[in-house]
Design a protein around this motif. Sequence first.
Motif, mmCIF file in Angstrom:
data_model
loop_
_atom_site.group_PDB
_atom_site.id
_atom_site.type_symbol
_atom_site.label_atom_id
_atom_site.label_comp_id
_atom_site.label_asym_id
_atom_site.label_seq_id
_atom_site.Cartn_x
_atom_site.Cartn_y
_atom_site.Cartn_z
ATOM 1 N N THR A 1 -2.205 -5.263 -4.382
ATOM 2 C CA THR A 1 -1.485 -4.464 -3.391
ATOM 3 C C THR A 1 -0.390 -5.276 -2.717
ATOM 4 O O THR A 1 0.756 -4.830 -2.618
ATOM 5 N N GLN B 1 -7.971 -6.486 -5.653
ATOM 6 C CA GLN B 1 -7.280 -5.276 -5.190
ATOM 7 C C GLN B 1 -6.280 -5.634 -4.092
ATOM 8 O O GLN B 1 -5.146 -5.150 -4.087
ATOM 9 N N ASP B 2 -6.697 -6.484 -3.177
ATOM 10 C CA ASP B 2 -5.804 -6.919 -2.101
ATOM 11 C C ASP B 2 -4.611 -7.700 -2.651
ATOM 12 O O ASP B 2 -3.476 -7.510 -2.209
ATOM 13 N N ASP C 1 0.841 -1.197 0.000
ATOM 14 C CA ASP C 1 0.000 0.000 0.000
ATOM 15 C C ASP C 1 0.876 1.247 0.000
ATOM 16 O O ASP C 1 0.614 2.200 -0.748
ATOM 17 N N LYS D 1 -12.813 -6.756 -4.508
ATOM 18 C CA LYS D 1 -11.868 -6.437 -3.439
ATOM 19 C C LYS D 1 -10.739 -7.452 -3.322
ATOM 20 O O LYS D 1 -9.572 -7.051 -3.133
ATOM 21 N N ASN E 1 -9.562 1.677 -4.258
ATOM 22 C CA ASN E 1 -10.114 1.003 -3.081
ATOM 23 C C ASN E 1 -11.595 1.315 -2.891
ATOM 24 O O ASN E 1 -12.387 0.437 -2.573
#
Length: 125
Positions: free
Chosen positions: A41, A37-38, A10, A34, A26
């Motif tokens: 990251t 995205q995690d 992040d 999600k 986000n």
Amino acid sequence: MTESMAARGDRIRREVLGDEHVDRSNQNASPFSKPVQDLVTEYCWGVAWGDDTLDRKTRSLLNIVMMVALNRRHELELHTKGALRNGVSPEEIQAALIQATIYCGVPAGMEGFRAAASVVDEEGR
């Protein structure tokens, strides 16, 4: 305490792409999207970009030519903006795009130049 890969990712993602982009990504993530995205990251930004073997300028140039090869305009624009934030000059971006044009083909290179030019022109204002 050691920084987790997710926290490191992040931090690096924000340093390269900016808080606005990361916050928007986000906020726009749905419960369905999600997890990706995690993943991005933690692994793209925490593991790959978090390795100090290559500097950020080199990583940015590698990503630019890979996005040309993959014909991923949105990601190419994003990584061109990040490259400029990482201290890559427009001339270095041009040289990377010429290299990609030779090895990936003229149509891919032309599209890459169009995408990168839109970012370089916008950021230059």
